[in-house]
Design a protein around this motif. Structure first.
Motif, PDB file in Angstrom:
ATOM      1  N   LEU A 240       0.950  -1.159  -0.061  1.00  0.00           N
ATOM      2  CA  LEU A 240       0.110   0.016   0.041  1.00  0.00           C
ATOM      3  C   LEU A 240       0.863   1.331  -0.071  1.00  0.00           C
ATOM      4  CD1 LEU A 240      -2.745  -0.988   2.541  1.00  0.00           C
ATOM      5  CD2 LEU A 240      -3.116  -1.032   0.183  1.00  0.00           C
ATOM      6  N   GLY A 241       2.268   1.217   0.900  1.00  0.00           N
ATOM      7  CA  GLY A 241       2.859   2.362   0.935  1.00  0.00           C
ATOM      8  C   GLY A 241       3.572   2.735  -0.323  1.00  0.00           C
ATOM      9  N   ASN A 242       3.879   1.551  -0.979  1.00  0.00           N
ATOM     10  CA  ASN A 242       4.524   2.057  -2.289  1.00  0.00           C
ATOM     11  C   ASN A 242       3.566   2.402  -3.324  1.00  0.00           C
ATOM     12  OD1 ASN A 242       6.917   1.068  -4.086  1.00  0.00           O
ATOM     13  ND2 ASN A 242       5.204  -0.149  -5.170  1.00  0.00           N
ATOM     14  N   ILE A 243       2.656   1.928  -3.328  1.00  0.00           N
ATOM     15  CA  ILE A 243       1.463   2.733  -4.490  1.00  0.00           C
ATOM     16  C   ILE A 243       1.425   4.210  -3.910  1.00  0.00           C
ATOM     17  CG2 ILE A 243      -0.993   2.781  -5.047  1.00  0.00           C
ATOM     18  CD1 ILE A 243       0.251   0.528  -6.206  1.00  0.00           C
ATOM     19  N   TYR A 244       1.071   4.627  -2.822  1.00  0.00           N
ATOM     20  CA  TYR A 244       0.883   5.801  -2.517  1.00  0.00           C
ATOM     21  C   TYR A 244       2.174   6.604  -2.541  1.00  0.00           C
ATOM     22  CZ  TYR A 244      -0.392   9.755   0.416  1.00  0.00           C
ATOM     23  OH  TYR A 244      -0.645  11.153   0.802  1.00  0.00           O
ATOM     24  N   SER A 245       3.378   6.025  -2.240  1.00  0.00           N
ATOM     25  CA  SER A 245       4.591   6.834  -2.524  1.00  0.00           C
ATOM     26  C   SER A 245       4.809   7.331  -3.906  1.00  0.00           C
ATOM     27  CB  SER A 245       5.585   6.305  -1.964  1.00  0.00           C
ATOM     28  OG  SER A 245       6.882   7.007  -2.093  1.00  0.00           O
ATOM     29  N   ARG A 246       4.358   6.265  -4.667  1.00  0.00           N
ATOM     30  CA  ARG A 246       4.683   6.340  -6.223  1.00  0.00           C
ATOM     31  C   ARG A 246       3.928   7.472  -7.057  1.00  0.00           C
ATOM     32  NH1 ARG A 246       4.801   0.893  -9.416  1.00  0.00           N
ATOM     33  NH2 ARG A 246       5.044   2.264 -10.976  1.00  0.00           N
ATOM     34  N   TYR A 247       2.602   7.090  -6.597  1.00  0.00           N
ATOM     35  CA  TYR A 247       1.426   7.807  -7.379  1.00  0.00           C
ATOM     36  C   TYR A 247       0.861   9.152  -6.702  1.00  0.00           C
ATOM     37  CZ  TYR A 247       1.222   3.767 -10.315  1.00  0.00           C
ATOM     38  OH  TYR A 247       1.725   2.779 -10.974  1.00  0.00           O
ATOM     39  N   VAL A 248       1.142   9.236  -5.443  1.00  0.00           N
ATOM     40  CA  VAL A 248       0.431  10.551  -4.626  1.00  0.00           C
ATOM     41  C   VAL A 248       2.138  11.368  -4.387  1.00  0.00           C
ATOM     42  CG1 VAL A 248      -0.327  11.832  -2.895  1.00  0.00           C
ATOM     43  CG2 VAL A 248      -1.371   9.759  -3.861  1.00  0.00           C
ATOM     44  N   LEU A 249       3.251  10.797  -3.957  1.00  0.00           N
ATOM     45  CA  LEU A 249       4.196  11.869  -3.504  1.00  0.00           C
ATOM     46  C   LEU A 249       5.294  11.619  -4.831  1.00  0.00           C
ATOM     47  CD1 LEU A 249       5.125  10.216  -0.335  1.00  0.00           C
ATOM     48  CD2 LEU A 249       3.498  12.225  -0.645  1.00  0.00           C
ATOM     49  N   GLN A 250       4.820  11.079  -5.698  1.00  0.00           N
ATOM     50  CA  GLN A 250       5.612  10.965  -7.152  1.00  0.00           C
ATOM     51  C   GLN A 250       7.020  10.612  -6.858  1.00  0.00           C
ATOM     52  OE1 GLN A 250       3.832  12.350 -10.298  1.00  0.00           O
ATOM     53  NE2 GLN A 250       2.585  11.606  -8.816  1.00  0.00           N
ATOM     54  N   VAL A 251       7.149   9.569  -6.068  1.00  0.00           N
ATOM     55  CA  VAL A 251       8.547   8.955  -6.008  1.00  0.00           C
ATOM     56  C   VAL A 251       8.791   7.843  -7.122  1.00  0.00           C
ATOM     57  CG1 VAL A 251      10.434   7.703  -4.516  1.00  0.00           C
ATOM     58  CG2 VAL A 251       8.707   9.601  -3.698  1.00  0.00           C
ATOM     59  N   GLU A 252       9.698   8.055  -7.946  1.00  0.00           N
ATOM     60  CA  GLU A 252       9.627   6.996  -9.044  1.00  0.00           C
ATOM     61  C   GLU A 252       9.998   5.553  -8.552  1.00  0.00           C
ATOM     62  OE1 GLU A 252      12.137   6.217 -13.238  1.00  0.00           O
ATOM     63  OE2 GLU A 252      12.246   8.006 -12.069  1.00  0.00           O
ATOM     64  N   GLN A 253      10.513   5.356  -7.828  1.00  0.00           N
ATOM     65  CA  GLN A 253      11.121   3.866  -7.200  1.00  0.00           C
ATOM     66  C   GLN A 253      11.281   4.098  -5.551  1.00  0.00           C
ATOM     67  OE1 GLN A 253      14.532   1.844  -8.612  1.00  0.00           O
ATOM     68  NE2 GLN A 253      13.620  -0.044  -8.234  1.00  0.00           N
ATOM     69  N   PRO A 254      10.180   3.947  -4.735  1.00  0.00           N
ATOM     70  CA  PRO A 254      10.300   4.046  -3.536  1.00  0.00           C
ATOM     71  C   PRO A 254      11.086   3.173  -2.679  1.00  0.00           C
ATOM     72  CG  PRO A 254       7.780   4.556  -4.190  1.00  0.00           C
ATOM     73  CD  PRO A 254       8.703   3.972  -5.334  1.00  0.00           C
ATOM     74  N   ARG A 255      11.983   3.657  -1.928  1.00  0.00           N
ATOM     75  CA  ARG A 255      12.903   2.873  -0.892  1.00  0.00           C
ATOM     76  C   ARG A 255      12.030   2.489   0.358  1.00  0.00           C
ATOM     77  NH1 ARG A 255      17.168   7.290  -0.589  1.00  0.00           N
ATOM     78  NH2 ARG A 255      15.182   8.404  -0.670  1.00  0.00           N
ATOM     79  N   ARG A 284       7.586  -6.664  -6.113  1.00  0.00           N
ATOM     80  CA  ARG A 284       6.859  -5.509  -6.573  1.00  0.00           C
ATOM     81  C   ARG A 284       7.193  -3.879  -6.258  1.00  0.00           C
ATOM     82  NH1 ARG A 284       0.976  -8.486  -5.483  1.00  0.00           N
ATOM     83  NH2 ARG A 284       2.418  -9.387  -3.929  1.00  0.00           N
ATOM     84  N   PHE A 285       8.151  -4.148  -5.294  1.00  0.00           N
ATOM     85  CA  PHE A 285       8.537  -2.838  -4.338  1.00  0.00           C
ATOM     86  C   PHE A 285      10.136  -2.897  -4.258  1.00  0.00           C
ATOM     87  CE2 PHE A 285       6.253  -5.040  -0.959  1.00  0.00           C
ATOM     88  CZ  PHE A 285       7.340  -5.318  -0.393  1.00  0.00           C
ATOM     89  N   ASN A 286      10.587  -2.190  -3.928  1.00  0.00           N
ATOM     90  CA  ASN A 286      12.291  -1.937  -3.768  1.00  0.00           C
ATOM     91  C   ASN A 286      12.524  -1.891  -2.165  1.00  0.00           C
ATOM     92  OD1 ASN A 286      14.947  -1.392  -3.781  1.00  0.00           O
ATOM     93  ND2 ASN A 286      14.660   0.658  -3.922  1.00  0.00           N
ATOM     94  N   PHE A 287      12.700  -2.963  -1.520  1.00  0.00           N
ATOM     95  CA  PHE A 287      12.798  -3.224  -0.172  1.00  0.00           C
ATOM     96  C   PHE A 287      14.311  -3.000  -0.017  1.00  0.00           C
ATOM     97  CE2 PHE A 287      13.894  -5.935   3.639  1.00  0.00           C
ATOM     98  CZ  PHE A 287      13.214  -5.413   4.526  1.00  0.00           C
ATOM     99  N   VAL A 288      14.977  -2.233   0.999  1.00  0.00           N
ATOM    100  CA  VAL A 288      16.098  -1.763   1.053  1.00  0.00           C
ATOM    101  C   VAL A 288      16.641  -2.324   2.362  1.00  0.00           C
ATOM    102  CG1 VAL A 288      16.438   0.048  -0.566  1.00  0.00           C
ATOM    103  CG2 VAL A 288      15.772   0.385   1.576  1.00  0.00           C
ATOM    104  N   GLY A 289      15.877  -2.838   3.254  1.00  0.00           N
ATOM    105  CA  GLY A 289      16.248  -3.260   4.410  1.00  0.00           C
ATOM    106  C   GLY A 289      15.952  -2.800   5.693  1.00  0.00           C
TER     107      GLY A 289
END
Length: 414
Positions: A240-255, A284-289
């Motif tokens: 859910l957070g990945n979708i919101y960050s990409r499409y509302v906050l306009q982050v291309e590849q959320p960490r 489906r998302f970029n998990f960085v740890g």
């Protein structure tokens, strides 16, 4: 008083006095209306003459008189009775918002308390101007749900302002809703009336925190909806957070990071140890740890996942940081003439620091995982917080975040 049956299960009924009552679905067995809806507010015509409604589209009066810029505005439903200072400060914030943002507001409140608040804050002129320009609409509610009441009261107080605001979203009379009231009741009402997205077990409250970079915010979820979580819940929060960050906050590849007491994958409690491999295996998302507490505001993460207990503690702690920092600076500045000169030079910098750290500037948190846009504000919200929260509601609706969340929901099920 004569009534006609509504066109749908939830809608507006017209009385012979053309003052509509909103029918609210209380449970699967019955519908109820509150006889004591306080129509004196409308009968006096003190604020507005109520137009007749169509269930689809805008009112006939709006279609005739609104220009293109007004039609482009989106409707937001506001729970006017939610919060420690409601309805006065909520109304004050709404009146500011319609001047600053491209939106219109359907304000739901108890008429008698609303009347008193307008008089006490001397908002008659501003309110009349907003009503005359079609930027605000008043909808009467029944007795509201208090901050200390159980969330289950949404089933008993079916005409509470929270419920009516949710139903306005449900029947398409508003694109989103905002409430600074009982967060448990807001979540319960959202689940009962809007429903969860298919495939989502638990909705989560996502709040935006400031970072060292003034142009970047980090989305933290959950910050209070679920105090006890399973690893599968945190996995869904990340989606859910990945979708919101990409499409509302306009982050291309959320960490995306997972709150933990250390960076190593072998550290943490049982929840963290079981969640880590789920997030690491997701493509489906970029998990960085893992994300330690000191790194939440570092700017190295765009989305941070945690259980609601941990997230709420972080949120409340952050709310105190700005005021404490300013008090420390005031105490450390020298007294006398030198102190006054130094304060004058630092004043603009201090204002900017306070603005970046002040929770009122961030306004509200989005309830993610339900079938509609719902923004939850802090119980102590003042006018500035209301404006910020309504800006968040507008942003989510404007970027059509629900469309992307529904696609995610379908993908989870498949």
């Amino acid at each position: 008083m004569s009534q006609k049956e509504p066109d749908s299960q939830i809608g507006y009924l017209h009385s012979e006095n053309t003052y509509p009552e909103l029918i609210i679905e209380c449970d699967s067995r019955s519908l109820c209306t509150d006889e004591a809806v306080g129509k004196d507010l409308w009968k006096k015509a003190k604020y507005q003459k109520r137009p007749s409604f169509n269930l689809v589209g805008e009112t006939k009066d709006e279609q005739r008189t609104y220009g293109k810029s007004d039609i482009d505005r989106i409707w937001v439903a506001v729970d006017g009775m939610g919060g420690d200072y409601a309805p006065g400060t909520i109304l004050e914030g709404c009146l500011r918002a319609v001047e600053l943002l491209p939106l219109k507001i359907r304000f739901v409140a108890e008429p008698e308390l609303f009347d008193l608040a307008v008089q006490e804050l001397r908002l008659e002129d501003k309110l009349q101007r907003a009503l005359s320009n079609g930027l605000m609409e008043l909808i009467p509610s029944g007795i509201s749900i208090a901050m200390r009441e159980e969330p289950t009261m949404v089933r008993r107080k079916c005409r509470a302002s929270i419920n009516i605001a949710m139903d306005l979203v449900r029947i398409g009379r508003a694109t989103s809703m905002y409430s600074a009231g009982n967060s448990g009741a807001v979540m319960a009402s959202a689940i009962f009336r809007l429903g969860r997205l298919v495939g989502i077990d638990r909705p989560a409250i996502g709040a935006l925190f400031p970072t060292k970079d003034p142009n970047q915010q980090v989305l933290v979820l959950d910050v209070g909806a679920n105090t006890d979580c399973k690893p599968s819940y945190l996995h869904q929060f990340a989606l859910l957070g990945n979708i919101y960050s990409r499409y509302v906050l306009q982050v291309e590849q959320p960490r995306i990071g997972l709150i933990n007491i250390g960076e190593e994958d072998c550290k943490g409690n049982e929840l963290c140890l079981k969640t880590y491999p789920l997030l690491m295996a997701e493509n489906r998302f970029n998990f960085v740890g893992n994300c330690e507490g000191r790194d939440v505001l570092s700017g190295n993460f765009d989305v941070v996942i945690c259980d609601g207990f941990t997230g709420n503690v972080m949120l409340k702690f952050l709310e105190s940081v700005g005021s404490v920092l300013l008090e420390v600076l005031r105490a450390e500045l020298p007294r006398g003439r030198r102190g006054k000169v130094g304060s004058a030079f630092l004043q603009r910098n201090l204002v900017r620091i306070k603005k970046r750290l002040d929770h009122a500037e961030h306004g509200g948190a989005l309830l993610l995982g339900i079938n509609g846009i719902s923004v939850i504000g802090h119980g102590s919200s003042k006018a500035l917080s209301v404006v910020s929260a309504l800006r968040l509601a507008y942003s989510a609706a404007h970027h059509n975040v629900m469309s992307d969340l529904k696609k995610l929901s379908t993908a989870i099920v498949n």
